[in-house]
Write a protein that holds these residues in place. Structure first.
Motif, PDB file in Angstrom:
ATOM      1  N   ILE A   1       0.869  -1.177   0.000  1.00 23.47           N
ATOM      2  CA  ILE A   1       0.000   0.000   0.000  1.00 23.47           C
ATOM      3  C   ILE A   1       0.907   1.229   0.000  1.00 23.47           C
ATOM      4  CG2 ILE A   1      -1.818   1.280   1.195  1.00 23.47           C
ATOM      5  CD1 ILE A   1      -2.496  -1.393   2.657  1.00 23.47           C
ATOM      6  N   PHE A   2       0.799   2.033  -1.028  1.00 24.01           N
ATOM      7  CA  PHE A   2       1.590   3.264  -1.099  1.00 24.01           C
ATOM      8  C   PHE A   2       0.853   4.393  -0.379  1.00 24.01           C
ATOM      9  CE2 PHE A   2       3.351   1.118  -4.918  1.00 24.01           C
ATOM     10  CZ  PHE A   2       4.694   1.189  -4.593  1.00 24.01           C
ATOM     11  N   LYS A   3       1.625   5.195   0.337  1.00 26.50           N
ATOM     12  CA  LYS A   3       1.068   6.345   1.057  1.00 26.50           C
ATOM     13  C   LYS A   3       0.959   7.524   0.101  1.00 26.50           C
ATOM     14  CE  LYS A   3       3.533   4.864   5.206  1.00 26.50           C
ATOM     15  NZ  LYS A   3       4.729   5.143   6.031  1.00 26.50           N
ATOM     16  N   GLY A   4      -0.255   7.791  -0.327  1.00 30.49           N
ATOM     17  CA  GLY A   4      -0.483   8.912  -1.225  1.00 30.49           C
ATOM     18  C   GLY A   4      -1.496   9.874  -0.653  1.00 30.49           C
ATOM     19  N   ILE A   5      -1.711  10.954  -1.357  1.00 31.06           N
ATOM     20  CA  ILE A   5      -2.725  11.949  -0.969  1.00 31.06           C
ATOM     21  C   ILE A   5      -3.213  12.632  -2.236  1.00 31.06           C
ATOM     22  CG2 ILE A   5      -1.144  13.926  -0.689  1.00 31.06           C
ATOM     23  CD1 ILE A   5      -3.996  13.082   1.761  1.00 31.06           C
ATOM     24  N   GLU A   6      -4.495  12.951  -2.283  1.00 31.93           N
ATOM     25  CA  GLU A   6      -4.980  13.818  -3.352  1.00 31.93           C
ATOM     26  C   GLU A   6      -4.979  15.225  -2.784  1.00 31.93           C
ATOM     27  OE1 GLU A   6      -8.358  14.298  -6.803  1.00 31.93           O
ATOM     28  OE2 GLU A   6      -8.933  13.263  -4.969  1.00 31.93           O
ATOM     29  N   SER A   7      -3.922  15.947  -3.047  1.00 33.95           N
ATOM     30  CA  SER A   7      -3.737  17.271  -2.473  1.00 33.95           C
ATOM     31  C   SER A   7      -4.444  18.321  -3.319  1.00 33.95           C
ATOM     32  CB  SER A   7      -2.248  17.598  -2.368  1.00 33.95           C
ATOM     33  OG  SER A   7      -2.048  18.834  -1.731  1.00 33.95           O
ATOM     34  N   ASP A   8      -5.271  19.115  -2.673  1.00 32.66           N
ATOM     35  CA  ASP A   8      -5.972  20.175  -3.387  1.00 32.66           C
ATOM     36  C   ASP A   8      -4.988  21.225  -3.901  1.00 32.66           C
ATOM     37  OD1 ASP A   8      -8.475  19.073  -2.960  1.00 32.66           O
ATOM     38  OD2 ASP A   8      -9.362  20.991  -2.384  1.00 32.66           O
ATOM     39  N   ILE A   9      -5.192  21.621  -5.152  1.00 28.92           N
ATOM     40  CA  ILE A   9      -4.448  22.753  -5.705  1.00 28.92           C
ATOM     41  C   ILE A   9      -5.211  24.009  -5.324  1.00 28.92           C
ATOM     42  CG2 ILE A   9      -3.614  23.872  -7.800  1.00 28.92           C
ATOM     43  CD1 ILE A   9      -3.534  21.089  -9.118  1.00 28.92           C
ATOM     44  N   LEU A  10      -4.621  24.832  -4.515  1.00 29.18           N
ATOM     45  CA  LEU A  10      -5.291  26.034  -4.028  1.00 29.18           C
ATOM     46  C   LEU A  10      -5.361  27.091  -5.139  1.00 29.18           C
ATOM     47  CD1 LEU A  10      -3.704  26.184  -0.462  1.00 29.18           C
ATOM     48  CD2 LEU A  10      -5.819  25.043  -1.193  1.00 29.18           C
ATOM     49  N   GLY A  11      -6.039  28.171  -4.847  1.00 33.42           N
ATOM     50  CA  GLY A  11      -6.267  29.204  -5.856  1.00 33.42           C
ATOM     51  C   GLY A  11      -5.000  29.773  -6.462  1.00 33.42           C
ATOM     52  N   ASP A  12      -3.921  29.803  -5.677  1.00 36.87           N
ATOM     53  CA  ASP A  12      -2.654  30.355  -6.185  1.00 36.87           C
ATOM     54  C   ASP A  12      -1.738  29.274  -6.767  1.00 36.87           C
ATOM     55  OD1 ASP A  12      -1.860  29.016  -3.925  1.00 36.87           O
ATOM     56  OD2 ASP A  12      -0.819  30.715  -2.999  1.00 36.87           O
ATOM     57  N   GLY A  13      -2.247  28.019  -6.843  1.00 34.63           N
ATOM     58  CA  GLY A  13      -1.455  26.937  -7.420  1.00 34.63           C
ATOM     59  C   GLY A  13      -0.631  26.152  -6.415  1.00 34.63           C
ATOM     60  N   SER A  14      -0.629  26.589  -5.164  1.00 35.61           N
ATOM     61  CA  SER A  14       0.132  25.850  -4.147  1.00 35.61           C
ATOM     62  C   SER A  14      -0.672  24.640  -3.674  1.00 35.61           C
ATOM     63  CB  SER A  14       0.458  26.761  -2.961  1.00 35.61           C
ATOM     64  OG  SER A  14      -0.735  27.250  -2.361  1.00 35.61           O
ATOM     65  N   LEU A  15       0.024  23.681  -3.051  1.00 38.77           N
ATOM     66  CA  LEU A  15      -0.632  22.518  -2.469  1.00 38.77           C
ATOM     67  C   LEU A  15      -0.930  22.808  -1.005  1.00 38.77           C
ATOM     68  CD1 LEU A  15       1.437  19.620  -4.104  1.00 38.77           C
ATOM     69  CD2 LEU A  15      -0.534  20.878  -4.994  1.00 38.77           C
ATOM     70  N   ASP A  16      -1.867  22.069  -0.445  1.00 41.39           N
ATOM     71  CA  ASP A  16      -2.397  22.495   0.860  1.00 41.39           C
ATOM     72  C   ASP A  16      -1.796  21.785   2.072  1.00 41.39           C
ATOM     73  OD1 ASP A  16      -3.660  20.115   0.271  1.00 41.39           O
ATOM     74  OD2 ASP A  16      -5.614  20.732   1.033  1.00 41.39           O
ATOM     75  N   TYR A  17      -0.547  21.335   1.960  1.00 44.29           N
ATOM     76  CA  TYR A  17       0.213  20.862   3.120  1.00 44.29           C
ATOM     77  C   TYR A  17       1.600  21.499   3.072  1.00 44.29           C
ATOM     78  CZ  TYR A  17      -3.106  16.987   3.982  1.00 44.29           C
ATOM     79  OH  TYR A  17      -4.207  16.245   4.262  1.00 44.29           O
ATOM     80  N   PRO A  18       2.218  21.688   4.218  1.00 47.26           N
ATOM     81  CA  PRO A  18       3.597  22.191   4.206  1.00 47.26           C
ATOM     82  C   PRO A  18       4.541  21.129   3.657  1.00 47.26           C
ATOM     83  CG  PRO A  18       2.920  21.615   6.440  1.00 47.26           C
ATOM     84  CD  PRO A  18       1.690  21.524   5.587  1.00 47.26           C
ATOM     85  N   GLU A  19       5.725  21.571   3.268  1.00 51.52           N
ATOM     86  CA  GLU A  19       6.694  20.687   2.610  1.00 51.52           C
ATOM     87  C   GLU A  19       7.049  19.480   3.466  1.00 51.52           C
ATOM     88  OE1 GLU A  19      11.134  20.995   0.587  1.00 51.52           O
ATOM     89  OE2 GLU A  19       9.806  22.730   0.637  1.00 51.52           O
TER      90      GLU A  19
END
Length: 560
Positions: A390-408
């Motif tokens: 099982i691979f640990k993945g996430i469907e990360s939302d692309i926010l309005g400015d194009g950034s992803l919604d978790y810190p690095e």
């Protein structure tokens, strides 16, 4: 304007007033009036304002609204409410089984403002968590939307599969020697089907013709000796081509390819002759056999002439599945249930888990704390289920400015990241393209999810500059998803070849939210074949060892 139309104006007014939480007494008064007006024994259009005001139960305020409708063919109060309501929310009021109270929750709590998004939410099981909704209500809404979608005579490939099989059986049983074959868009595996086309071979065509015209519940549109077209009770258009057994292959060939494909082929081979097989037709034209999915009149004939057609991917080539949701977010099943199903039922080597990220509050998106908890569960399951992974993945939302919604530091903990847009979809092409490219350039982005956000037959999706987006994926070693959900099938197959030519890997992702959702990979494979994908360039056709190496290289920033 007749009474029924006046009543419908007032009904919509009362519904929108309720949706916007206006005075309940006024809403009830207007709601009562439209029933009354619809049953009046005379035409309001033939009455004066004074006569309308004298009608029992209307009064001056309502009479003024009716008079405005009669004089101007509209009602300004209604127009103002419509202007302040998303058009998709207004459309929901026409869906049987849901009224303003439920639509208020759908719109203002679940943040859904189109019928397409509502249908997708039903498929993702999101409605049952909302107040006043249950499994039965969710299913009723889903069925009502499907009926509404079918009313325009167009169907999703997945939604017409059963009907196609029904007609194959029915038509093949019309005479003792009849044999029916699917052709047209369905055989080419188009994502949207405008009509079902069948070629029926029979020695006695006149008997076959008679049997067809006697079928119940059909409306015949065209009636020729060797071609009948009718509408059935599902509002599906059925196109039947009748021929003798000797002429079957030629007719099937001509009824399968797009007009552009057949036009080009007719310049290379005589399509009025009878043939033993479609292979023979292509061979006589001096080219390799072209699979039905590719017969769209693009560059498939040129490739066949130079023997450079791809060996198209098959379902058996898939070794794993990426982008799937568990009950940690808006899925139905546990991670273990999903993993065991993929291992034992689908015979896959790995499962990529991609629950929603923290911005997707409507889908129980994972907070940072829950991400860490989930990773502990995955570590435990990997020990228990090895060698399955099982691979640990996430469907990360692309926010309005194009950034992803978790810190690095959190993004770096995942084996892979699917970056997708789910909110603020109303963008022009430049903004959408810029937003996607910024997300693609994030070093943690592994796969670009459903690039346009489209929902077939219900939401167009945002316009993007495909070439710029695909070029960015090529430059940043980012794969592009072919979302296999039959409502999405996004990336569009028309752009698969451009991506492949740029060296971009494609990934057939079911976006599963329940165990049955894994089966959508069937539709993803169909559309991937249509786009010319081979197994070598499909990310989830990699075996487990190669998949681990791919993710590792990506995280190290190595060219893949």
């Amino acid at each position: 304007m007749d009474n029924k139309k006046i009543a419908s104006h007032l009904k919509l007014l009362s519904q929108l007033m309720e949706l916007h939480h206006q005075n309940p007494f006024k809403i009830k008064t207007i709601a009562n009036s439209y029933f009354k007006i619809d049953k009046l024994p005379f035409k309001l259009a033939e009455k004066s304002l004074e006569e309308i005001e004298a009608i029992d139960g209307l009064g001056k305020s309502l009479s003024a609204k009716i008079w405005e409708i009669l004089q101007t063919q509209q009602l300004q109060e209604l127009n103002d409410l419509i202007t302040n309501t998303p058009s998709g929310v207004v459309d929901m009021l026409a869906i049987k089984g849901i009224g303003p109270k439920k639509i208020d929750i759908i719109w203002n709590v679940l943040a859904i403002d189109t019928i397409g998004e509502l249908y997708y939410a039903c498929n993702e099981n999101r409605l049952i968590e909302a107040k006043g909704f249950g499994l039965k209500t969710q299913e009723d809404i889903k069925l009502a939307i499907e009926f509404k979608m079918a009313s325009n005579g167009k169907f999703l490939y997945a939604k017409i599969e059963t009907l196609n099989q029904y007609y194959l059986t029915l038509l093949g049983d019309l005479t003792s020697d009849a044999k029916a074959y699917t052709a047209g868009e369905f055989r080419r595996k188009c994502e949207i089907i405008n009509q079902l086309v069948y070629v029926i071979a029979c020695a006695d065509i006149s008997l076959l013709h008679k049997q067809i015209t006697n079928l119940p519940h059909i409306e015949i549109i065209e009636n020729q000796a060797q071609n009948l077209v009718f509408k059935d009770i599902n509002n599906a258009t059925i196109n039947l081509i009748l021929c003798t057994p000797e002429n079957l292959i030629t007719q099937l060939f001509k009824a399968t390819g797009s007009p552009a494909h057949i036009s080009k082929m007719s310049e290379l081979v005589d399509l009025e002759k009878n043939y033993l097989s479609e292979n023979e037709i292509y061979a006589l034209a001096g080219m390799a056999y072209i699979e039905p999915e590719l017969r769209e009149g693009n560059n498939e004939i040129e490739k066949a002439l130079h023997n450079s057609l791809p060996v198209l991917i098959t379902h058996a080539d898939l070794k794993g599945t990426l982008h799937n949701h568990s009950n940690w977010s808006d899925g139905v099943n546990t991670i273990e249930e999903m993993a065991i199903y993929c291992r034992d039922e689908l015979q896959l080597q790995y499962l990529g888990l991609c629950d929603h990220s923290k911005s997707a509050v409507y889908a129980k998106g994972l907070s940072i704390e829950r991400v860490l908890q989930q990773h502990q569960e995955i570590d435990s399951l990997n020990k228990k289920l090895a060698p399955f992974k099982i691979f640990k993945g996430i469907e990360s939302d692309i926010l309005g400015d194009g950034s992803l919604d978790y810190p690095e530091e959190i993004l770096s903990r995942f084996d892979f990241v699917v970056a997708s847009i789910h909110q603020n979809l109303k963008m022009d092409e430049e903004k959408a393209t810029t937003r996607l490219i910024k997300a693609i350039e994030n070093p943690h982005t592994t796969i670009l999810g459903h690039p346009t956000g489209r929902l077939l037959l219900s939401r167009k999706g945002y316009d993007i500059d495909y070439k710029k987006v695909i070029d960015a994926c090529a430059n940043n070693n980012v794969a592009i998803e072919i979302n296999a959900n039959p409502l999405r099938l996004d990336l569009d197959w028309r752009w698969h070849q451009y991506a492949l030519n740029k060296g971009v890997k494609l990934c057939i992702n079911p976006d599963a939210h329940r165990l049955e959702g894994f089966l959508d990979m069937h539709y993803g494979v169909n559309i991937a074949r249509k786009g010319g994908l081979n197994k070598e360039n499909c990310l989830n056709a990699f075996n487990l060892a190669d998949m681990i190496a791919y993710f590792s290289a990506k995280k190290q920033g190595l060219k893949i």
